[in-house]
Scaffold this active site. Structure first.
Site, PDB file in Angstrom:
ATOM      1  N   LYS A  12      -1.740  -2.104  -9.369  1.00  0.00           N
ATOM      2  CA  LYS A  12      -1.811  -0.909  -8.542  1.00  0.00           C
ATOM      3  C   LYS A  12      -3.085  -0.092  -8.801  1.00  0.00           C
ATOM      4  O   LYS A  12      -3.825  -0.373  -9.748  1.00  0.00           O
ATOM      5  CB  LYS A  12      -0.568  -0.056  -8.786  1.00  0.00           C
ATOM      6  CG  LYS A  12       0.731  -0.732  -8.364  1.00  0.00           C
ATOM      7  CD  LYS A  12       1.905   0.165  -8.687  1.00  0.00           C
ATOM      8  CE  LYS A  12       3.232  -0.442  -8.338  1.00  0.00           C
ATOM      9  NZ  LYS A  12       4.342   0.468  -8.708  1.00  0.00           N
ATOM     10  N   TYR A  52       6.794  -1.500   1.286  1.00  0.00           N
ATOM     11  CA  TYR A  52       7.936  -0.714   0.807  1.00  0.00           C
ATOM     12  C   TYR A  52       8.926  -0.413   1.933  1.00  0.00           C
ATOM     13  O   TYR A  52       9.550   0.646   1.949  1.00  0.00           O
ATOM     14  CB  TYR A  52       7.438   0.600   0.196  1.00  0.00           C
ATOM     15  CG  TYR A  52       6.751   0.434  -1.140  1.00  0.00           C
ATOM     16  CD1 TYR A  52       7.462   0.022  -2.263  1.00  0.00           C
ATOM     17  CD2 TYR A  52       5.397   0.726  -1.284  1.00  0.00           C
ATOM     18  CE1 TYR A  52       6.836  -0.103  -3.500  1.00  0.00           C
ATOM     19  CE2 TYR A  52       4.759   0.601  -2.515  1.00  0.00           C
ATOM     20  CZ  TYR A  52       5.493   0.182  -3.617  1.00  0.00           C
ATOM     21  OH  TYR A  52       4.876   0.052  -4.837  1.00  0.00           O
ATOM     22  N   ASN A 115       2.731   3.334 -12.496  1.00  0.00           N
ATOM     23  CA  ASN A 115       3.208   2.431 -13.534  1.00  0.00           C
ATOM     24  C   ASN A 115       2.507   1.073 -13.525  1.00  0.00           C
ATOM     25  O   ASN A 115       3.071   0.069 -13.941  1.00  0.00           O
ATOM     26  CB  ASN A 115       4.723   2.277 -13.436  1.00  0.00           C
ATOM     27  CG  ASN A 115       5.169   1.730 -12.095  1.00  0.00           C
ATOM     28  OD1 ASN A 115       4.364   1.305 -11.278  1.00  0.00           O
ATOM     29  ND2 ASN A 115       6.470   1.738 -11.876  1.00  0.00           N
ATOM     30  N   HIS A 118       3.294  -3.959  -9.821  1.00  0.00           N
ATOM     31  CA  HIS A 118       4.474  -4.280  -9.023  1.00  0.00           C
ATOM     32  C   HIS A 118       4.679  -5.781  -9.156  1.00  0.00           C
ATOM     33  O   HIS A 118       3.716  -6.544  -9.161  1.00  0.00           O
ATOM     34  CB  HIS A 118       4.264  -3.940  -7.538  1.00  0.00           C
ATOM     35  CG  HIS A 118       5.268  -4.623  -6.661  1.00  0.00           C
ATOM     36  ND1 HIS A 118       6.518  -4.103  -6.431  1.00  0.00           N
ATOM     37  CD2 HIS A 118       5.223  -5.811  -6.003  1.00  0.00           C
ATOM     38  CE1 HIS A 118       7.196  -4.935  -5.641  1.00  0.00           C
ATOM     39  NE2 HIS A 118       6.423  -5.973  -5.368  1.00  0.00           N
ATOM     40  N   GLU A 129       7.262 -11.039   0.249  1.00  0.00           N
ATOM     41  CA  GLU A 129       6.054 -10.310  -0.135  1.00  0.00           C
ATOM     42  C   GLU A 129       4.808 -11.193  -0.110  1.00  0.00           C
ATOM     43  O   GLU A 129       3.742 -10.745   0.321  1.00  0.00           O
ATOM     44  CB  GLU A 129       6.246  -9.689  -1.521  1.00  0.00           C
ATOM     45  CG  GLU A 129       7.278  -8.591  -1.525  1.00  0.00           C
ATOM     46  CD  GLU A 129       7.589  -8.040  -2.900  1.00  0.00           C
ATOM     47  OE1 GLU A 129       8.257  -6.989  -2.965  1.00  0.00           O
ATOM     48  OE2 GLU A 129       7.169  -8.630  -3.924  1.00  0.00           O
TER      49      GLU A 129
END
Length: 138
Positions: A12, A52, A115, A118, A129
Site C-alpha cells: 500500500k 473494496y 497497515n 493487503h 482480485e
C-alpha cells in the site's frame, strides 16, 4: 503440486512512501514464494471502489479510500504452496497495533488503516482480485 496457489498482494501507499517495498518483497521471496506479476501503479477512486466493493457502503470506507489513492502502490501476484494462508500469516493481523512481532505489520506498522499490505483472504478472493488487478494474467 495440488497445494500451489496464487494470491494478490498490495504494498500500500505507506509501504511505498516509507521505502519498505524491497524489505517486504524480500520477506516473501525468502519464504519461497514466487513473484508471478508485479506493477508499480497509482490507482484512482474507481479502482479503489472496485477493489473494496464489499466495503464501499461502510462509514469507515471514505478515509480508507482516501488513503488507498494517496500515492503509488505495488500490486503483485505471489505463488507457492498454500500461498493465501502463508502470506496472510506473514502479514499479521489487520490492526498493526496488536500484530505479532515477526510479522510484516508487527515489525513495521502502528496503524489499523495504514497497515502496509493487503493480501487476499481466500482462494476465491484471490481469483477475483487477481482478475481485477492483472486481467491479462492467465
Amino acid at each position: 503440486m495440488t497445494d500451489l496457489q496464487r494470491t494478490l498482494v498490495l504494498l500500500k501507499p505507506d509501504a511505498v512512501r516509507r521505502r519498505l517495498a524491497g524489505a517486504i518483497l524480500a520477506r516473501y521471496e525468502a519464504r519461497g514464494l514466487d513473484i508471478v506479476a508485479m506493477e508499480h501503479r497509482h490507482v484512482d477512486g474507481a479502482m479503489a471502489d472496485r477493489h473494496y466493493a464489499d466495503h464501499v457502503e461502510q462509514p469507515w470506507y471514505p478515509p480508507l479510500r482516501e488513503y488507498f489513492v494517496s500515492g503509488p502502490l505495488v500490486a503483485l501476484v505471489l505463488e507457492g504452496p498454500f500461498a493465501v494462508d502463508v502470506v496472510r500469516g506473514m502479514n499479521g493481523v489487520t490492526n498493526s497495533v496488536v500484530a505479532a512481532p515477526g510479522t510484516i505489520r508487527g515489525d513495521y506498522s502502528l496503524s489499523n488503516r495504514e497497515n502496509l499490505v493487503h493480501a487476499s483472504d481466500s482462494p476465491e478472493s484471490a481469483a477475483r482480485e487477481i482478475a481485477l488487478w492483472f486481467p491479462n494474467l492467465g
